[in-house]
Write an enzyme that holds these catalytic residues in place. Structure first.
Site, mmCIF file in Angstrom:
data_model
loop_
_atom_site.group_PDB
_atom_site.id
_atom_site.type_symbol
_atom_site.label_atom_id
_atom_site.label_comp_id
_atom_site.label_asym_id
_atom_site.label_seq_id
_atom_site.Cartn_x
_atom_site.Cartn_y
_atom_site.Cartn_z
ATOM 1 C CE LYS A 138 -14.188 -48.513 -20.319
ATOM 2 N NZ LYS A 138 -14.823 -47.248 -20.007
ATOM 3 N N GLY A 189 -15.094 -38.421 -13.866
ATOM 4 C CA GLY A 189 -13.695 -38.711 -14.224
ATOM 5 C C GLY A 189 -13.034 -37.520 -14.885
ATOM 6 C CE1 TYR A 212 -11.060 -49.673 -19.074
ATOM 7 C CE2 TYR A 212 -10.049 -50.727 -20.981
ATOM 8 C CZ TYR A 212 -10.574 -49.603 -20.371
ATOM 9 O OH TYR A 212 -10.590 -48.401 -21.045
ATOM 10 C CG ASP A 232 -11.659 -37.454 -10.929
ATOM 11 O OD1 ASP A 232 -11.529 -37.616 -12.161
ATOM 12 O OD2 ASP A 232 -10.995 -38.111 -10.090
ATOM 13 N N GLY A 240 -9.224 -36.881 -15.222
ATOM 14 C CA GLY A 240 -8.386 -37.828 -15.952
ATOM 15 C C GLY A 240 -7.908 -37.256 -17.276
ATOM 16 C CG ASP A 261 -16.597 -43.833 -5.107
ATOM 17 O OD1 ASP A 261 -16.929 -44.196 -6.251
ATOM 18 O OD2 ASP A 261 -15.969 -44.561 -4.309
ATOM 19 C CB ILE A 262 -19.188 -42.874 -10.032
ATOM 20 C CG1 ILE A 262 -18.133 -43.973 -10.174
ATOM 21 C CG2 ILE A 262 -18.779 -41.605 -10.761
ATOM 22 C CD1 ILE A 262 -17.986 -44.491 -11.603
#
Ligand code: NAD
Ligand code: AKB
Length: 341
Positions: free
Chosen positions: A158, A10, A154, A35, A13, A54-55
């Site tokens: 997390k 990422g 989200y 990323d 970002g 892509d992860i």
């Protein structure tokens, strides 16, 4: 000393920009940036290598692991709260499956390198879920173990990933004949809403504060999507980056937790608007609350109790509200939009 190799997911970002710039100033660590979108020139010139990918792509992660010995992973890639709420399945794929892939890769690397790998994970105040405004006001600062009842995809992602991190560090494959403890050194921060002068956020629900500031500096009208009295914690981006670096550098034996709150200041939305109007008297900000996004922000605490971070690894933000606006945000956004004019 040989440079360490760091994997930063990422990296393109908001935090990625701040982190890569700061690490480039500080030391000779080799940064491998991953990323979904090709990282921009600022990231490219500071990193040893940038990878657009892509992860979720396990083959790509395997190739990176076969090429580099990572000393630490800063796993920043995620979909933020508003975006996650609009595409919950995609959110789960990126935020949970993606994190699981990175944790697997880090443990495999630790085994191969025969040393623990640090895994830095930016969690969020979205893991909290206060049931109503009265409880939110009465509760004040929340401690890490209270009110972990998220109401967003989200926040749930997390909270689960914080627990996955603990599992991978403490209980990974606990039924194996030979259990190898301590392979992963998982460290997480619960960030409040972040405000950067360098980048404009997308996809979050705390975005109203940075959006208001950037719109005013760019001479654009802004309709704030929460009520004037909305109050949640915020932090200036340089402090967020510093918190990640300080937590990474802290001796493991000093850490009493895997997950730490970190806070700085907590203005109401109208106080943010006031600061913005002081700096940009022409600013056209008005309040047009979106009832559904409001409910999300109302479930987040007014502030966080970060005494554990202060005690264990000396966390102390450099920017309070005054300093953040006067010495960082206003000068830097003014310069940014003057340059773009
Ligand atoms: P951001 O949205 O600016 O950056 C996230 C980056 O991840 C983007 O560049 C995006 O392209 C990348 N990404 C998304 N899906 C990907 C995928 N499948 N594979 C590879 N890359 C992918 O977010 P940010 O503000 O930089 O946040 C970084 C981390 O910090 C996130 O985990 C976020 O949840 C957390 N966080 C941010 C805030 C905040 O206010 N910005 C607050 C709390 C926690
Ligand atoms: C969001 O609003 O989703 C993020 C966060 C607080 O985690 N900025």
């Amino acid at each position: 000393m040989n440079p360490r190799t760091l994997l930063i997911t990422g990296a393109n970002g908001e935090i990625g920009h701040g982190l890569v710039s700061r690490l480039a100033e500080l030391n000779g660590d080799r940064m491998i940036a991953l990323d979904l979108h090709t990282p921009d020139p600022l990231i490219r010139e500071r990193c040893h290598r940038v990878v657009a990918g892509d992860i979720a792509d396990i083959a790509l992660l395997d190739t990176l692991a076969a090429t580099y010995d990572f000393a630490a992973v800063y796993h920043l890639a995620a979909l933020l709260s508003t975006k996650s709420e609009r595409q919950p399945r995609l959110a789960n794929r990126v935020n949970v499956d993606g994190t699981l892939n990175l944790l697997e890769m880090a443990v495999a690397q630790a085994r191969q390198q025969e040393r623990p790998i640090k895994f830095l994970y930016p969690s969020s105040i979205a893991v909290y879920g206060l049931p109503d405004l009265e409880t939110k006001r009465r509760t004040g600062k929340v401690r890490e173990d209270a009110w972990c009842e998220p109401r967003t995809m989200y926040g749930i992602n997390k909270l689960y990933c914080e627990r996955l991190g603990r599992y991978y560090e403490c209980y990974y494959r606990q039924l194996d004949a030979q259990v190898l403890p301590g392979l992963l050194d998982f460290r997480a921060l619960r960030f409040p809403g972040l405000i950067s002068a360098a980048t404009v956020p997308t996809g979050g629900t705390s975005d109203y504060a940075p959006e208001m500031l950037h719109a005013a500096a760019a001479g654009k009208r802004y309709a704030c999507f929460v009520r004037e009295d909305t109050r949640i914690p915020f932090m200036a981006m340089p402090d967020a980056v510093q918190a990640l670096l300080d937590l990474e550098a802290a001796p493991r034996e000093q850490l009493t937790r895997k997950v730490y709150n970190v806070g700085s200041f907590n203005p109401s939305a109208s106080e943010v608007a006031e600061r913005v109007r002081q700096a940009f008297p022409e600013a056209q900000v008005h309040f047009e609350p979106d009832a559904k996004r409001q409910v999300i922000v109302d479930s987040w605490p007014v502030d966080v109790d970060d005494s554990a971070a202060r005690a264990d690894w000396n966390w102390q933000p450099a920017y309070d509200l005054d300093r953040a606006f006067e010495e960082y945000l206003i000068p830097a956004v003014t310069k940014r939009y003057r340059r773009h004019a």
